[in-house]
Scaffold this motif. Structure first.
Motif, short mmCIF file in Angstrom:
data_model
loop_
_atom_site.label_atom_id
_atom_site.label_comp_id
_atom_site.label_asym_id
_atom_site.label_seq_id
_atom_site.Cartn_x
_atom_site.Cartn_y
_atom_site.Cartn_z
N ARG A 53 47.61 43.89 41.83
CA ARG A 53 46.43 43.22 41.27
C ARG A 53 46.12 41.94 42.05
O ARG A 53 44.96 41.65 42.35
CB ARG A 53 46.67 42.91 39.79
N THR A 54 47.17 41.18 42.39
CA THR A 54 46.92 39.96 43.18
C THR A 54 46.38 40.30 44.56
O THR A 54 45.60 39.52 45.13
CB THR A 54 48.22 39.14 43.32
N LEU A 88 42.59 40.73 44.14
CA LEU A 88 41.92 39.43 43.95
C LEU A 88 41.87 38.66 45.27
O LEU A 88 40.87 38.00 45.58
CB LEU A 88 42.65 38.62 42.89
N ALA A 145 39.20 40.18 47.69
CA ALA A 145 37.86 39.81 47.24
C ALA A 145 37.56 38.35 47.54
O ALA A 145 36.46 38.00 47.99
CB ALA A 145 37.72 40.09 45.75
N ASP A 146 38.55 37.49 47.33
CA ASP A 146 38.37 36.06 47.57
C ASP A 146 38.16 35.76 49.06
O ASP A 146 37.47 34.79 49.40
CB ASP A 146 39.60 35.31 47.06
N GLY A 156 42.62 45.05 39.32
CA GLY A 156 42.26 43.77 39.88
C GLY A 156 40.87 43.78 40.49
O GLY A 156 40.09 42.83 40.32
N SER A 178 38.21 43.78 37.83
CA SER A 178 38.06 42.50 37.14
C SER A 178 37.28 41.48 37.96
O SER A 178 36.61 40.61 37.39
CB SER A 178 39.44 41.93 36.80
N THR A 179 37.34 41.60 39.29
CA THR A 179 36.68 40.59 40.12
C THR A 179 35.42 41.09 40.80
O THR A 179 34.51 40.32 41.08
CB THR A 179 37.65 40.04 41.18
N ARG A 180 35.35 42.41 41.06
CA ARG A 180 34.17 43.01 41.69
C ARG A 180 33.82 44.32 40.99
O ARG A 180 34.03 45.40 41.54
CB ARG A 180 34.44 43.29 43.18
#
Length: 338
Positions: free
Chosen positions: A173-174, A177, A180-181, A209, A212-214
């Protein structure tokens, strides 16, 4: 055996055989782990030995099961960076507890008798790395009261054994993230085949992950056989389809497969991290030698091996083994590939 109400000073092999209702030869084979005996017969002889307090004479090469200050580490091979890390962690923990570590290689052949060899050594415990024991292998060790701890079992079903694992799902999951970051516009995941327990967990964690972010992001799934060559071949068609301005974020479920993505980038003229951002999983030494160095999810392999050995040496001292898994956390290590 009692004779006239008196317990003999020393129980003999003949006494043991009579108590178990077997021949002397059968009793000897059951104790030494040799011969093709029915599991029930072995259990009966070993139970009789414990009941009578029987100990084989060291002068003739015997020892009671579990008497040696040895711990067996069983792996499928010892010629890679992963096994180096496992061995280093297991050896340190064994030495700290006053035990010697025995390296045992599992051969994928029907005549592989490593559980019998462990029994004959009288090892205090067995740590299995990336191996799920068969019912017959486990029975051989259980009959001799030799405890087993699994490190990173391949299957979810662990037959009630203690296991040491890492937080595969959270680590992946990290990775999502992080990609994406770092500005990835599209994403891919390189899955290992066969889809072992930890591979499935990493797949699920990465998808969670990314969602949740994209939400709705484009995600391509590739499969390889946990090796660099297969990962390279799987990634080349995808990398060839990249358009100007695309930045592909790739999560490979192992560092070795991530190295295959590097090779695919070279073959297709793509730059890392300009066109392709790559995150692996493991943090083996080779991750730092890639150009650029690989961003990866570190699983604490040495610490996991040490925890498995410590559980075994504690069990030899009388502490109970729990069927609940022991989890050690992952950590993202950012490097040049992202």
């Amino acid at each position: 055996m009692r004779e006239g109400g008196r317990v003999p000073d020393r129980v003999t092999l003949a006494d043991l055989a009579a108590h178990a209702g077997v021949s002397i030869g059968t009793a000897s084979r059951a104790l030494s782990g040799r011969g093709d005996l029915a599991p029930a017969t072995r259990r009966r002889v070993l139970a009789a030995a414990r009941s009578l307090g029987y100990a084989r004479d060291p002068a003739v090469g015997g020892r009671p099961p579990g008497s040696a200050r040895l711990v067996d580490l069983v792996l499928g091979g010892y010629h890679n960076a992963y096994s180096d890390e496992v061995t280093a962690g297991a050896r340190s923990a064994a030495a700290a507890a006053g035990y010697d570590l025995v390296l045992t290689e599992e051969r994928d052949t029907p005549d592989d008798d490593w559980p019998m060899r462990v029994r004959r050594r009288g090892s205090a415990g067995v740590m299995l790395g990336l191996i799920s024991p068969t019912a017959s292998q486990l029975a051989t060790l259980t009959d001799a009261d030799i405890p087993v701890v699994l490190m990173d079992p391949q299957a979810e079903t662990s037959r009630g054994l203690t296991s040491v694992r890492t937080t595969d799902r959270a680590g992946a999951r990290t990775a999502a993230l992080h990609l994406a970051d770092r500005g990835a516009t599209m994403f891919a995941i390189v899955l290992g085949s066969p889809p072992y327990r930890y591979g499935r967990a990493r797949h699920e964690g990465f998808r969670e992950g990314l969602q949740s972010t994209r939400p709705g992001a484009d995600l391509v799934t590739l499969e390889a056989d946990w090796g660099a060559v297969a990962a390279r071949e799987a990634a080349i068609p995808l990398l060839r389809r990249l358009r100007p301005g695309d930045r592909l974020g790739v999560f490979a479920c192992s560092d070795e497969m991530a190295a295959g993505v590097y090779a695919a980038a070279v073959a297709t003229g793509r730059g890392i991290p300009d066109d392709v951002l790559v995150v692996g999983f493991d943090d083996l030494r080779s991750a730092r030698w890639l150009t650029p160095p690989l961003t990866t999810v570190r699983q604490p392999i040495r610490e996991m091996a040490a925890a498995a050995v410590t559980a075994l040496t504690d069990a030899a001292a009388g502490a109970p083994l729990s069927p609940e898994p022991i989890f050690l956390p992952t950590r993202l290590i950012p490097r040049g590939s992202t």
